[in-house]
Motif scaffolding. Structure first.
Motif, short mmCIF file in Angstrom:
data_model
loop_
_atom_site.label_atom_id
_atom_site.label_comp_id
_atom_site.label_asym_id
_atom_site.label_seq_id
_atom_site.Cartn_x
_atom_site.Cartn_y
_atom_site.Cartn_z
N GLU A 170 0.82 -1.21 0.00
CA GLU A 170 0.00 0.00 0.00
C GLU A 170 0.85 1.26 0.00
OE1 GLU A 170 -3.99 -0.91 2.26
OE2 GLU A 170 -3.11 0.98 2.95
N GLU A 171 2.00 1.17 0.68
CA GLU A 171 2.90 2.32 0.78
C GLU A 171 3.32 2.83 -0.61
OE1 GLU A 171 6.29 1.14 3.05
OE2 GLU A 171 6.84 3.24 3.48
N LEU A 173 1.60 2.40 -3.45
CA LEU A 173 0.43 3.01 -4.11
C LEU A 173 0.18 4.40 -3.53
CD1 LEU A 173 -1.91 -0.12 -4.26
CD2 LEU A 173 -0.46 0.81 -6.07
N ARG A 174 0.43 4.57 -2.25
CA ARG A 174 0.23 5.89 -1.61
C ARG A 174 1.22 6.92 -2.14
NH1 ARG A 174 -3.44 5.68 2.45
NH2 ARG A 174 -3.72 3.65 3.43
N THR A 190 -6.74 -4.95 -7.16
CA THR A 190 -7.96 -4.47 -6.48
C THR A 190 -8.88 -5.61 -6.06
OG1 THR A 190 -9.25 -4.34 -8.53
CG2 THR A 190 -7.95 -2.40 -7.94
N TYR A 206 -10.73 2.34 -5.73
CA TYR A 206 -9.80 1.68 -4.81
C TYR A 206 -8.46 2.44 -4.79
CZ TYR A 206 -6.38 -1.78 -3.22
OH TYR A 206 -5.34 -2.41 -2.58
N LEU A 210 -6.44 5.57 -1.98
CA LEU A 210 -5.05 5.55 -1.49
C LEU A 210 -4.30 6.81 -1.92
CD1 LEU A 210 -4.33 1.81 -2.28
CD2 LEU A 210 -4.51 2.81 -0.01
#
Ligand code: ADP
Length: 302
Positions: A170-171, A173-174, A190, A206, A210
């Motif tokens: 996730e980091e 994508l952020r 996703t 999704y 983020l």
């Protein structure tokens, strides 16, 4: 300029009548080597579309590495960020295509898997001097994340092509401004099954949750879907007869990035340019040999 952080492969392309069965030996109808690797392909596309382009990545201390370094230099890509790693092999792909156009590919990642966060830090000026940085999933995720975090601190736009399909932290994508997956990659990231525009909007949301600003899902012969969260749409592909779709996505991304304004305001126009460039690439064989130059793209646009 644009900085690409990514993979470099020497591709060996084999054309065969049919795929050999285990234990079988067959003769190939044709064989040729050419430049490949998603990172290198995207850099070549950006450069041929007219953007000044830097590369950060790695080769091994072998002949394939020298071939690839020479190819990228010939393109006038800045190769100062390419490290030669001792006792490593340069990435190589072995691509077999049968008469039906079906392919099977084996990749030895070699040096591509071995460049570190420190290698990114040493080259941070290439990133901070750029308008945007592009990365894929053929390099260590830690190194890619480091490149994106450096970019973020300097207001450099980050473009992620999450290919080949993998789960992403996730980091990362952020730290992404623009994500450009194909349909398969979108589904893996996703867990949403892509059937229609509604499911594409859900998948885009999704990523927007983020913090991703622009989501572009490439749809092969159907073109590309885009979403900013507020606005969505489809930019149709150009109707052509495809003979080899290798590097279609890579051509799209490089050409797209080459046209983006710093404020990203013209991204729909840039998608159309990406569609046009990749529609030329799919009409030709190979990865880097198929990628069009600016003049050809402009000619096709008339
Ligand atoms: P990938 O190669 O990464 O799977 P796609 O297949 O979605 O990506 O193709 C990327 C882009 O290439 C598409 O958005 C489209 O613009 C172009 N493209 C791909 N296949 C075709 C085709 N058969 N005809 C015209 N354009 C194509």
């Amino acid at each position: 300029p644009i900085t690409v952080v990514g993979s470099i492969n020497l591709d060996t392309n084999l054309r065969v009548a049919y795929m050999p069965k285990p234990g079988e030996t067959i003769h190939t109808k044709e064989m040729y080597t050419a430049g490949g690797g998603k990172g290198a392909n995207q850099a070549v596309s950006a450069k041929r579309s007219g953007a000044s382009t830097h590369f950060i990545g790695a080769i091994g201390d072998d002949a394939a590495g020298q071939v690839m370094l020479d190819l990228l230099k010939q393109e006038e890509i800045d190769v100062s960020g390419i490290k030669e790693l001792e006792n490593k092999r340069t990435g190589q792909a072995f691509i077999t295509v049968d008469e039906a156009g079906e392919n099977s590919i084996m990749i030895h990642s070699g040096a591509n898997n071995a460049f570190s966060k420190q290698d990114i830090q040493k080259n941070q000026q290439l990133i901070t001097d750029s308008q945007c940085v592009i990365a894929q999933f053929e390099s260590p995720i830690d190194s890619t994340l480091e490149a994106f975090l450096i970019a973020r601190k300097s207001d450099v736009c980050t473009i992620l092509n999450p290919a080949p399909a993998l789960q992403a932290p996730e980091e990362l994508l952020r730290a992404t401004d623009i994500i450009v997956p194909n349909e398969t990659e979108t589904q893996i990231l996703t867990t949403i099954t892509i059937t229609d525009e509604q499911s594409m909007k859900q998948a885009a949301d999704y990523f927007h949750h983020l913090g991703v600003k622009i989501v572009i899902i490439t749809l092969g012969s159907k073109g590309a879907f885009y979403s900013t969260g507020k606005e969505t749409g489809i930019v149709d592909a150009f109707k052509v007869k495809a003979v080899d779709t290798t590097a279609a996505g890579d051509t799209f991304i490089g050409a797209f990035a080459s046209q983006l304004r710093p404020d990203l305001s013209n991204f729909v126009e840039a998608i159309r340019y990406g569609n046009l460039a990749s529609s030329i690439a799919v009409q030709r064989f190979g990865a880097q040999p198929s990628i069009p130059f600016k003049e050809e793209i402009e000619e096709a646009n008339k």
